[in-house]
Design a protein around this motif. Structure first.
Motif, PDB file in Angstrom:
ATOM      1  N   THR A  85       0.826  -1.210   0.000  1.00 44.97           N
ATOM      2  CA  THR A  85       0.000   0.000   0.000  1.00 44.97           C
ATOM      3  C   THR A  85       0.861   1.262   0.000  1.00 44.97           C
ATOM      4  O   THR A  85       0.330   2.368   0.148  1.00 44.97           O
ATOM      5  CB  THR A  85      -0.925   0.021   1.227  1.00 44.97           C
ATOM      6  N   LEU A  88       0.399   3.471   3.172  1.00 45.27           N
ATOM      7  CA  LEU A  88      -0.808   4.288   3.263  1.00 45.27           C
ATOM      8  C   LEU A  88      -1.239   4.553   4.704  1.00 45.27           C
ATOM      9  O   LEU A  88      -1.601   5.669   5.053  1.00 45.27           O
ATOM     10  CB  LEU A  88      -1.947   3.632   2.477  1.00 45.27           C
ATOM     11  N   LEU A  96       2.158  11.980   2.696  1.00 41.66           N
ATOM     12  CA  LEU A  96       1.330  11.442   1.621  1.00 41.66           C
ATOM     13  C   LEU A  96       0.987  12.530   0.608  1.00 41.66           C
ATOM     14  O   LEU A  96       0.817  13.696   0.968  1.00 41.66           O
ATOM     15  CB  LEU A  96       0.031  10.864   2.195  1.00 41.66           C
ATOM     16  N   GLN A 100      -3.090   9.824  -2.150  1.00 39.90           N
ATOM     17  CA  GLN A 100      -2.907   8.914  -1.026  1.00 39.90           C
ATOM     18  C   GLN A 100      -3.676   9.390   0.206  1.00 39.90           C
ATOM     19  O   GLN A 100      -4.233   8.574   0.942  1.00 39.90           O
ATOM     20  CB  GLN A 100      -1.422   8.790  -0.678  1.00 39.90           C
ATOM     21  N   GLU A 103      -7.271   8.474  -0.309  1.00 42.73           N
ATOM     22  CA  GLU A 103      -7.428   7.025  -0.164  1.00 42.73           C
ATOM     23  C   GLU A 103      -7.312   6.623   1.306  1.00 42.73           C
ATOM     24  O   GLU A 103      -8.045   5.759   1.780  1.00 42.73           O
ATOM     25  CB  GLU A 103      -6.398   6.281  -1.007  1.00 42.73           C
ATOM     26  N   ARG A 104      -6.405   7.248   2.036  1.00 42.52           N
ATOM     27  CA  ARG A 104      -6.255   6.957   3.455  1.00 42.52           C
ATOM     28  C   ARG A 104      -7.547   7.289   4.204  1.00 42.52           C
ATOM     29  O   ARG A 104      -7.985   6.534   5.074  1.00 42.52           O
ATOM     30  CB  ARG A 104      -5.094   7.753   4.032  1.00 42.52           C
TER      31      ARG A 104
END
Length: 183
Positions: A85, A88, A96, A100, A103-104
């Motif tokens: 990942t 992540l 990040l 990212q 997405e986190r």
């Protein structure tokens, strides 16, 4: 991502999480799912052994020895998921990029919902056991709550591992870069 704000720890973790030498371990979705499944299995095994170790009276130390042996593959599986990942859930937020970070947030929200359902199921199980037995199952409350805490702790890692996308193939990267370099 501003590199001036990065500490030595941030830079080393970023380098570690973007190391592609172990790509064969997590290059495809089935391999990532296998790593997550192995991690879940090892987590359940370690939790079961811990519960047995603390609830069994007068038992020998074999559960502790088995836990020590299972801890190494658990750590390896954790590392595989983290690298798959690209860190992540392991890297700090300011390291990040925007994609990212989004997405986190999605991973943490989904993991939170799943953990909430698990916690509700644990409460219902304890209440049902108490109703069936006529008393609250005090002996099982602590191990069950510890198990829920552990799942709460690793659920974002599992969700991130299951949601990770495949790396683009070398040919795909070259094709998308070729028009830009020709201009």
């Amino acid at each position: 991502m501003t590199t001036t704000r990065l500490t030595r720890y941030d830079r080393s973790m970023l380098r570690l999480m973007n190391d592609r030498r172990g790509l064969a371990w997590y290059a495809t979705a089935p391999r990532r799912r296998l790593a997550v499944a192995a991690h879940v299995t090892l987590t359940v095994a370690l939790g079961g052994l811990m519960t047995h170790f603390f609830l069994a009276k007068g038992e020998p130390l074999w559960p502790a020895a088995v836990m020590a042996v299972l801890l190494l593959p658990w750590m390896v599986a954790t590392g595989i998921i983290n690298v798959a990942t690209r860190g992540l859930v392991e890297l700090r937020e300011h390291v990040l990029d925007e994609r990212q970070s989004v997405e986190r947030s999605r991973v943490l929200a989904r993991a939170h919902r799943m953990t909430t359902l698990l916690l509700a199921a644990a409460v219902i199980a304890l209440l049902a056991a108490g109703l069936a037995d006529g008393a609250a199952p005090k002996a099982y409350a602590a191990p069950l709550l510890i198990a829920v805490f552990v799942v709460h702790w690793v659920m974002p890692l599992w969700v991130a591992g299951l949601r990770a996308q495949d790396e683009p193939a070398e040919d795909d990267v070259l094709e998308t870069e070729a028009p830009a370099s020709a201009a």
